[in-house]
Design a protein around this motif. Structure first.
Motif, PDB file in Angstrom:
ATOM      1  N   LEU A  22      29.355  35.965  74.591  1.00  0.00           N
ATOM      2  CA  LEU A  22      28.704  37.109  73.952  1.00  0.00           C
ATOM      3  C   LEU A  22      29.318  37.414  72.586  1.00  0.00           C
ATOM      4  O   LEU A  22      28.603  37.676  71.614  1.00  0.00           O
ATOM      5  N   PHE A  23      30.646  37.380  72.515  1.00  0.00           N
ATOM      6  CA  PHE A  23      31.295  37.661  71.237  1.00  0.00           C
ATOM      7  C   PHE A  23      30.985  36.587  70.196  1.00  0.00           C
ATOM      8  O   PHE A  23      30.836  36.893  69.017  1.00  0.00           O
ATOM      9  N   GLN A  24      30.863  35.342  70.654  1.00  0.00           N
ATOM     10  CA  GLN A  24      30.511  34.277  69.706  1.00  0.00           C
ATOM     11  C   GLN A  24      29.083  34.435  69.184  1.00  0.00           C
ATOM     12  O   GLN A  24      28.811  34.160  68.026  1.00  0.00           O
ATOM     13  N   THR A  25      28.176  34.920  70.047  1.00  0.00           N
ATOM     14  CA  THR A  25      26.784  35.080  69.613  1.00  0.00           C
ATOM     15  C   THR A  25      26.632  36.175  68.561  1.00  0.00           C
ATOM     16  O   THR A  25      25.643  36.189  67.832  1.00  0.00           O
ATOM     17  N   VAL A  26      27.586  37.105  68.504  1.00  0.00           N
ATOM     18  CA  VAL A  26      27.500  38.155  67.472  1.00  0.00           C
ATOM     19  C   VAL A  26      28.373  37.835  66.258  1.00  0.00           C
ATOM     20  O   VAL A  26      28.596  38.689  65.408  1.00  0.00           O
ATOM     21  N   GLY A  27      28.901  36.578  66.199  1.00  0.00           N
ATOM     22  CA  GLY A  27      29.558  36.140  64.975  1.00  0.00           C
ATOM     23  C   GLY A  27      31.063  35.948  65.032  1.00  0.00           C
ATOM     24  O   GLY A  27      31.661  35.571  64.036  1.00  0.00           O
ATOM     25  N   PHE A  28      31.700  36.218  66.181  1.00  0.00           N
ATOM     26  CA  PHE A  28      33.140  35.995  66.286  1.00  0.00           C
ATOM     27  C   PHE A  28      33.418  34.498  66.324  1.00  0.00           C
ATOM     28  O   PHE A  28      32.651  33.723  66.894  1.00  0.00           O
ATOM     29  N   GLY A  29      34.552  34.093  65.762  1.00  0.00           N
ATOM     30  CA  GLY A  29      35.015  32.727  65.933  1.00  0.00           C
ATOM     31  C   GLY A  29      35.528  32.517  67.348  1.00  0.00           C
ATOM     32  O   GLY A  29      35.692  33.471  68.111  1.00  0.00           O
ATOM     33  N   SER A  30      35.830  31.266  67.695  1.00  0.00           N
ATOM     34  CA  SER A  30      36.244  30.957  69.077  1.00  0.00           C
ATOM     35  C   SER A  30      37.508  31.713  69.475  1.00  0.00           C
ATOM     36  O   SER A  30      37.576  32.307  70.552  1.00  0.00           O
ATOM     37  N   ALA A  32      38.853  34.448  68.062  1.00  0.00           N
ATOM     38  CA  ALA A  32      38.606  35.899  68.052  1.00  0.00           C
ATOM     39  C   ALA A  32      37.795  36.310  69.274  1.00  0.00           C
ATOM     40  O   ALA A  32      38.040  37.367  69.866  1.00  0.00           O
ATOM     41  N   ALA A  33      36.835  35.473  69.670  1.00  0.00           N
ATOM     42  CA  ALA A  33      36.020  35.783  70.845  1.00  0.00           C
ATOM     43  C   ALA A  33      36.882  35.795  72.106  1.00  0.00           C
ATOM     44  O   ALA A  33      36.746  36.675  72.962  1.00  0.00           O
ATOM     45  N   LEU A  34      37.805  34.821  72.212  1.00  0.00           N
ATOM     46  CA  LEU A  34      38.690  34.766  73.377  1.00  0.00           C
ATOM     47  C   LEU A  34      39.638  35.956  73.397  1.00  0.00           C
ATOM     48  O   LEU A  34      39.849  36.577  74.446  1.00  0.00           O
ATOM     49  N   LEU A  35      40.175  36.316  72.244  1.00  0.00           N
ATOM     50  CA  LEU A  35      41.068  37.468  72.158  1.00  0.00           C
ATOM     51  C   LEU A  35      40.321  38.756  72.527  1.00  0.00           C
ATOM     52  O   LEU A  35      40.848  39.607  73.252  1.00  0.00           O
ATOM     53  N   SER A  36      39.092  38.906  72.057  1.00  0.00           N
ATOM     54  CA  SER A  36      38.296  40.083  72.397  1.00  0.00           C
ATOM     55  C   SER A  36      38.030  40.151  73.893  1.00  0.00           C
ATOM     56  O   SER A  36      38.018  41.235  74.489  1.00  0.00           O
ATOM     57  N   ALA A  37      37.818  39.004  74.523  1.00  0.00           N
ATOM     58  CA  ALA A  37      37.609  38.969  75.971  1.00  0.00           C
ATOM     59  C   ALA A  37      38.868  39.427  76.713  1.00  0.00           C
ATOM     60  O   ALA A  37      38.785  40.156  77.714  1.00  0.00           O
ATOM     61  N   VAL A  38      40.034  39.005  76.224  1.00  0.00           N
ATOM     62  CA  VAL A  38      41.304  39.436  76.844  1.00  0.00           C
ATOM     63  C   VAL A  38      41.489  40.938  76.676  1.00  0.00           C
ATOM     64  O   VAL A  38      41.885  41.643  77.625  1.00  0.00           O
ATOM     65  N   ILE A  39      41.196  41.460  75.508  1.00  0.00           N
ATOM     66  CA  ILE A  39      41.310  42.901  75.257  1.00  0.00           C
ATOM     67  C   ILE A  39      40.351  43.672  76.168  1.00  0.00           C
ATOM     68  O   ILE A  39      40.715  44.695  76.764  1.00  0.00           O
ATOM     69  N   THR A  40      39.123  43.166  76.314  1.00  0.00           N
ATOM     70  CA  THR A  40      38.136  43.811  77.182  1.00  0.00           C
ATOM     71  C   THR A  40      38.628  43.846  78.630  1.00  0.00           C
ATOM     72  O   THR A  40      38.497  44.866  79.322  1.00  0.00           O
TER      73      THR A  40
END
Length: 200
Positions: A22-30, A32-40
């Protein structure tokens, strides 16, 4: 059963399972998307402790209703962290707490087994269907989940009785029998005793 359905059809597991996608589909790099998933995921855990703190200081229904509004607003603002926070202090833990307080002792194990089975079934359905739905519906997937959040909020408002402070032995008399809807499914005391005699 409906609590378990709503818990999954709110979209929480889709977000938790597929957060990097989901984070990659809104423009995050790989990364950043993984880090956002960990934060979530971390927000999910911490917010659960908020729910543990609040559940006996407010009420079950208040948390469910507040969370439904919180989650609905968060989805339309595309704020997954705020959405997860709202779920984690209410529908997440209360989806398990309320069924454990709902059933009287004689049917508690069977009732809770059905609740757990339904949760696993609906988790499977959402996990299998989500990516196909995302490809077809794109951002419309959030409107699909939002519709379910509205339904579950209305269900909490009208059909979930408050179980805070009610002993399990008193659930039938203090929770189900006085409820405007569920009382029609409750046996009278004499009928209940007849059923118990027939099952002995």
């Amino acid at each position: 059963m409906l609590l378990q359905l709503f818990q999954q059809f709110s979209g929480i597991d889709a977000i938790m399972f597929y957060a990097p996608v989901l984070f990659q589909t809104v423009g995050f790099g790989s990364n950043a998307a993984l880090l956002s998933a960990v934060i979530t995921g971390s927000i999910n855990v911490l917010s659960t402790f908020v729910g543990i703190y609040l559940v006996d200081r407010t009420s079950r229904r208040f948390l469910l209703l507040q969370s439904s509004v919180h989650m609905l607003i968060s989805q339309h603002k595309y704020s997954s962290k705020a959405y997860v926070m709202g779920f984690a202090w209410s529908w997440g833990p209360l989806g398990w707490l309320i069924p454990s307080e709902t059933f009287p002792l004689e049917t508690r194990s069977a009732g809770f087994a059905v609740a757990v089975s339904c949760n696993m079934l609906f988790t499977f359905v959402i996990a299998q269907a989500f990516l196909s739905m995302l490809c077809e519906m794109r951002s419309g997937i959030f409107f699909f989940f939002s519709a379910w959040i509205i339904v579950m909020g209305l269900f909490a408002l009208f059909f979930i009785p408050e179980t805070k402070g009610v002993a399990i032995d008193d659930v039938r008399e203090r929770v189900w029998k006085p409820h405007w809807f569920w009382k029609r499914y409750m046996l009278a005391e004499d009928d209940h005793q007849d059923v118990e005699k027939r099952t002995e």
